[in-house]
Design an enzyme around this catalytic site. Structure first.
Site, PDB file in Angstrom:
ATOM      1  N   ARG A  57      55.065  48.589  30.865  1.00  8.45           N
ATOM      2  CA  ARG A  57      54.025  47.689  31.322  1.00  8.45           C
ATOM      3  C   ARG A  57      53.442  46.921  30.151  1.00  8.45           C
ATOM      4  O   ARG A  57      53.433  47.393  29.011  1.00  8.45           O
ATOM      5  CB  ARG A  57      52.913  48.471  32.009  1.00  8.45           C
ATOM      6  CG  ARG A  57      53.433  49.654  32.777  1.00  8.45           C
ATOM      7  CD  ARG A  57      52.411  50.179  33.708  1.00  8.45           C
ATOM      8  NE  ARG A  57      51.986  49.138  34.650  1.00  8.45           N
ATOM      9  CZ  ARG A  57      51.007  49.302  35.513  1.00  8.45           C
ATOM     10  NH1 ARG A  57      50.342  50.407  35.514  1.00  8.45           N
ATOM     11  NH2 ARG A  57      50.700  48.349  36.348  1.00  8.45           N
ATOM     12  N   LYS A 115      41.908  54.766  43.739  1.00  9.09           N
ATOM     13  CA  LYS A 115      42.412  53.549  44.374  1.00  9.09           C
ATOM     14  C   LYS A 115      42.736  53.774  45.851  1.00  9.09           C
ATOM     15  O   LYS A 115      43.358  52.925  46.491  1.00  9.09           O
ATOM     16  CB  LYS A 115      43.662  53.060  43.636  1.00  9.09           C
ATOM     17  CG  LYS A 115      43.416  52.718  42.170  1.00  9.09           C
ATOM     18  CD  LYS A 115      44.699  52.422  41.418  1.00  9.09           C
ATOM     19  CE  LYS A 115      44.427  52.349  39.925  1.00  9.09           C
ATOM     20  NZ  LYS A 115      45.674  52.257  39.141  1.00  9.09           N
ATOM     21  N   PRO A 141      45.622  46.165  43.343  1.00  9.04           N
ATOM     22  CA  PRO A 141      44.218  46.508  43.342  1.00  9.04           C
ATOM     23  C   PRO A 141      43.914  47.723  42.507  1.00  9.04           C
ATOM     24  O   PRO A 141      44.620  48.730  42.561  1.00  9.04           O
ATOM     25  CB  PRO A 141      43.944  46.818  44.805  1.00  9.04           C
ATOM     26  CG  PRO A 141      45.277  47.152  45.385  1.00  9.04           C
ATOM     27  CD  PRO A 141      46.317  46.893  44.392  1.00  9.04           C
ATOM     28  N   GLU A 142      42.841  47.631  41.754  1.00  7.70           N
ATOM     29  CA  GLU A 142      42.297  48.770  41.042  1.00  7.70           C
ATOM     30  C   GLU A 142      40.927  49.045  41.644  1.00  7.70           C
ATOM     31  O   GLU A 142      40.578  48.467  42.664  1.00  7.70           O
ATOM     32  CB  GLU A 142      42.206  48.443  39.545  1.00  7.70           C
ATOM     33  CG  GLU A 142      43.531  47.966  38.962  1.00  7.70           C
ATOM     34  CD  GLU A 142      43.465  47.596  37.489  1.00  7.70           C
ATOM     35  OE1 GLU A 142      42.651  48.187  36.769  1.00  7.70           O
ATOM     36  OE2 GLU A 142      44.219  46.712  37.070  1.00  7.70           O
TER      37      GLU A 142
END
Length: 273
Positions: A259, A58, A2-3
């Site tokens: 990433r 977050k 989740p962001e």
DNA sequence: ATTCGGACCTGAAAGC
DNA sequence: TGCTTTCAGGTCCGAA
């Protein structure tokens, strides 16, 4: 997982359900998500009422009366569920809060166990994570000032929660595509015009993602188990070798600090020093 | 000082 | 089919 948009969606879903509920008990099925110290503090929650929920970056804050707050992070696969206490409890459910006169309970489940819950004084809770400003609240003038004297790559900076709080890997890529900026752009090369475009793109992408209640690519579901809809609006994230929606050149992928970064090499030209 | 890899975990998907 | 590898919405830490 989740962001900012997913965390905010979770909170918006939970707030009307949790507001005013009084805690009767809790179950800690996997103590790893709270420190041993916290386990003691958690017992103080008994009899306390939830006064509200907040998001910071977050992080999820659940506020109780008597100056207590839970500080929660979903990390990659964390999820809050508000469901009937009769619903089957799977092996990834680590923490449960039960409430007075309610058949529903609040569950925290997290497949990868990276998430965390800790208990603090409400008056102190926000001093714990050191966070940059909120992307949807920061003015352009402050946003511009954030870049002064900064080094490094643009995408790395957007992911740095100290710099600005709430942007993660999906939305960083989407914002950079929207702003037509290459993820590896050295930030000191950015001029006033580009910073303004970036600021606008950040607001545009995050607000749109909020409108669609977040991105459900893999795991994300809100506290009712409902998925978000933004995945069908993604323009670069996860789109390697698919034609760019603007110019039809195939989307590329590069590695940045372990990433994936997805971008269009025609729309997002790399700036040279 | 940034940047990198590895660590923390589990499971799904892709590769062979 | 089945085993192995890679990859994942995050963040922290220690080493180049």
């Amino acid at each position: 997982m989740p962001e900012l948009p997913e965390v905010e969606t979770t909170i918006r879903c939970l707030t009307p359900k949790l507001q005013g509920l009084e805690v009767t008990s809790f179950k800690l099925r996997f103590p790893g998500i709270v420190g041993n110290k916290e386990e003691k503090i958690l017992k103080k929650l008994r009899g306390k009422k939830i006064t509200g929920l907040r998001r910071r970056g977050k992080w999820i804050l659940i506020d109780f009366d008597s100056d207590l707050s839970l500080l929660c992070h979903l990390k990659m696969t964390g999820q809050f569920l508000f469901c009937s206490s009769k619903d089957p409890i799977d092996k990834h459910t680590h923490f449960i809060l039960c409430f007075k006169d309610r058949k529903e309970e609040l569950r925290f489940r997290d497949v990868r166990k990276f998430g965390s819950i800790s208990c603090h004084l409400t008056s102190e809770v926000l001093s714990f994570p050191q966070l940059g400003p909120e992307p949807l609240e920061v003015s352009f003038y402050r946003f511009r000032r954030l870049f002064q004297g900064r080094r490094g790559r643009l995408k790395s900076l957007l992911l740095n929660q100290n710099f600005i709080a709430g942007i993660g890997n999906i939305y960083a890529d989407e914002i950079l595509f929207e702003a037509k900026l290459h993820p590896l752009t050295p930030v000191f090369l950015l001029g006033e015009d580009e910073l303004r475009i970036l600021w606008k793109a950040m607001r545009f992408v995050l607000r749109k993602a909020l409108k669609y209640r977040g991105t459900s690519i893999r795991d994300f579901k809100d506290a009712e188990g409902k998925e978000g809809d933004f995945q069908s609006h993604l323009r670069v994230y996860g789109k390697e070798s698919i034609p760019c929606s603007r110019c039809r050149k195939r989307i590329e992928r590069l590695r940045l600090g372990g990433r994936s970064s997805f971008f269009c090499s025609r729309c997002q030209k790399e700036k040279r020093c």
